[in-house]
Every structure is written in C-alpha cells, then in structure tokens.
Scaffold this active site. Structure first.
Site, PDB file in Angstrom:
ATOM      1  N   HIS A   8     -12.496  -2.229   1.701  1.00  0.00           N
ATOM      2  CA  HIS A   8     -11.583  -2.184   0.558  1.00  0.00           C
ATOM      3  C   HIS A   8     -10.539  -3.292   0.582  1.00  0.00           C
ATOM      4  O   HIS A   8      -9.451  -3.142   0.032  1.00  0.00           O
ATOM      5  CB  HIS A   8     -10.863  -0.834   0.450  1.00  0.00           C
TER       6      HIS A   8
ATOM      7  N   ARG B 172      -7.875   3.363  -2.622  1.00  0.00           N
ATOM      8  CA  ARG B 172      -7.891   4.181  -3.842  1.00  0.00           C
ATOM      9  C   ARG B 172      -7.523   3.405  -5.089  1.00  0.00           C
ATOM     10  O   ARG B 172      -7.636   3.913  -6.201  1.00  0.00           O
ATOM     11  CB  ARG B 172      -6.984   5.411  -3.645  1.00  0.00           C
TER      12      ARG B 172
ATOM     13  N   PRO C 171       3.266   4.983   0.128  1.00  0.00           N
ATOM     14  CA  PRO C 171       4.441   4.187   0.533  1.00  0.00           C
ATOM     15  C   PRO C 171       5.614   4.370  -0.425  1.00  0.00           C
ATOM     16  O   PRO C 171       5.438   4.341  -1.633  1.00  0.00           O
ATOM     17  CB  PRO C 171       3.929   2.740   0.469  1.00  0.00           C
ATOM     18  N   GLU C 172       6.779   4.615   0.133  1.00  0.00           N
ATOM     19  CA  GLU C 172       8.011   4.703  -0.651  1.00  0.00           C
ATOM     20  C   GLU C 172       8.908   3.543  -0.221  1.00  0.00           C
ATOM     21  O   GLU C 172       8.445   2.609   0.433  1.00  0.00           O
ATOM     22  CB  GLU C 172       8.696   6.064  -0.422  1.00  0.00           C
TER      23      GLU C 172
END
Ligand SMILES: [Zn+2]
Length: 287
Positions: A92, A112, A2-3
């Site tokens: 997760h 992650r 994500p930016e």
C-alpha cells in the site's frame, strides 16, 4: 487514527530529515490519492528545495521553494516516512519521492486510503479553509469563543471547524483530565471550566507529543516506530478498568457518534467545578 500529536511527531521528524534538501524523481503508484491534478507532481516537484515541514490540525505540510506546498492528510491509516530507497516497499505504498543527494526517499503509504495529498501553489485555496483553532496556540479568550455553542462538548471538540487536530483519543483524555462529562453542553461550562479544559488539552497534547503519539493499530512515526502514549491513557479504551483517580470502573457511552470513555464519578454530568476534594485531581495538577 492519527490526531494532532501523531501528525506533529511526523512533521518534526520529516523537518529534521528534509529541511534544506531538494526533491527529485517522483513515482506515483495510485493517482487517486492526489486531489486535483496529479500531473503537478512531475511538473512542480523535482528540483524544489524543502523549506520546512510543519503541521496544521491533523495534516502534515511540506513547504517547498517557489510557493509550492504538499499537504498530506493521514486519514485513518496514512504513514509518511523517509528511509533508504532500497528498502523493500511496504504494501500500500502509493507515492515515493526521491531526496536528491541522498540514498533516501519520502514514502506515503495508506492501506485504507482515507488520507490523501493536495499540491498547492500560491494561487490555490486551502483544502480545509474552515479549520478551527489550533489548541496549542489558543488563548483562553479564543477558546471560550469557540466553545460558546449549545452543542455537547465532546462533539464540539471533535468538530475540526471549531478546534482543529483533536480526535477521539485526545478529546476523551482531555475531558477526563479536566473532569468534564463528555455530554455537557459547551455553552454551560463556566469560565473556570473552560480555562481548566484548555489547560488539560494543552498538557495532554504536549505529553502525547513527547511520547511520539499513541499507537493503537496502524500508526507509526516517520522513522517507522510506534508511539508510546497509549500506555499512559487514563480512559481511552479502558472500559471496565478502574479509574486511576477514584477506582470507579471507566464507562463507555456514545458521544458525537463515537465510543467515548470517561469516569462516571470524576466526570459527573452538570458538574463544571473542579474536584478540590479529589486527591487524584491534585496529583494530576502537580504533573
Ligand atoms: Zn474517577
């Protein structure tokens, strides 16, 4: 990963869902996602009202009453969303926070685990105190000052302490739109090129926000939907495909240690003048 446009999309959606609501019970499954004292979640959060949710750089910040702020860094694969509390938990999922008076909860999921959460009070320093310019708010003068360095333009745009919020996708797309080679030394860009680049960055980011960001792998917005700006990418991950302006195959080089996509013809090295003779660039400008 994500930016800025993806974080902005999530922040806007969460603001719509959460502003004015009160947070309730907290369930933290992975304490190591919390930077600092994870006990603060239980002691500070419950019964605080959400004032607003907003974005700074690539982070989503939830501002609560009493000067408490939750700062989420999404990292590579972080997802934040509000949904029915009885929905099966995605793998997760590390954190759940109930939203009082509703059947919904806020969930943070990050396979992650490069992302994380900071819980800040008025006394705490910002975890990223040295964040650079917000590109959507920057004036040409501020942007020019941030770029007055010898470093290569791609590397400088990726550096969060110079310009905050841009990553690999939006750097490549913006440099293409501005017709600037990614390895050009930033300080060598003339005034006109700097203005053109800032305009290209703003236009690229705004369009990406309108399309809810780009989903290449994991990114989902706060409603669990994919973004669609990836369909409009002109260079990013289009190696070998024809340039949408001049039909030259898109190239790939290493810049700032990352795969960098560009058009070898539209973005010639050393050229910082606009391509007035280029039909495609005129077409771009009209958009
Ligand atoms: Zn081209």
């Amino acid at each position: 990963m994500p930016e800025l446009p993806e974080a902005e999309t999530i922040a806007r959606q969460l603001h719509r869902e959460l502003a004015g609501k009160t947070l309730g019970r907290v369930a933290l499954m992975r304490p190591d996602i919390v930077h600092g004292d994870d006990g603060l979640l239980d002691s500070l959060l419950p019964r605080r009202r959400v004032k607003r949710v907003w974005r700074r750089a690539k982070r989503v910040q939830i501002e609560l009453t009493g000067d408490v702020r939750l700062v989420f860094r999404l990292g590579m694969t972080g997802r934040l969303g509000v949904g029915p509390a009885d929905l099966p938990l995605e793998k997760h999922t590390h954190l759940r926070i109930a939203v009082e008076g509703t059947t919904h909860e806020l969930r943070f999921c990050d396979p992650r685990r490069f992302g994380g959460l900071w819980i800040l009070t008025a006394r705490d320093d910002d975890p990223d105190g040295k964040l650079g310019l917000e590109p959507l708010d920057a004036t040409p003068g501020q942007f020019r000052a941030a770029l007055s360095r010898r470093r290569q333009i791609k590397a400088l745009l990726m550096d969060q302490s110079a310009v905050a919020g841009l990553g690999n996708i939006y750097c490549d797309e913006s440099l293409y739109a501005a017709r600037i080679h990614p390895l050009t030394r930033a300080a060598r860009l003339d005034r006109e090129a700097v203005v053109r680049l800032l305009r290209a960055i703003k236009r690229t980011l705004r369009r990406a926000i309108r399309f809810n960001g780009s989903t290449l792998m994991d990114y989902r917005d706060a409603d669990g939907r994919e973004g669609s700006f990836q369909k409009l990418h002109r260079v990013y991950q289009r190696e070998g495909h024809p340039c949408r302006t001049c039909r030259t195959p898109i190239g790939r080089i290493l810049a700032a240690g990352r795969s960098t996509f560009f058009c070898p013809k539209c973005q010639r090295r050393g050229r910082s003048k606009p391509l007035h003779d280029c039909r495609g660039s005129d077409r771009m400008r009209q958009r």
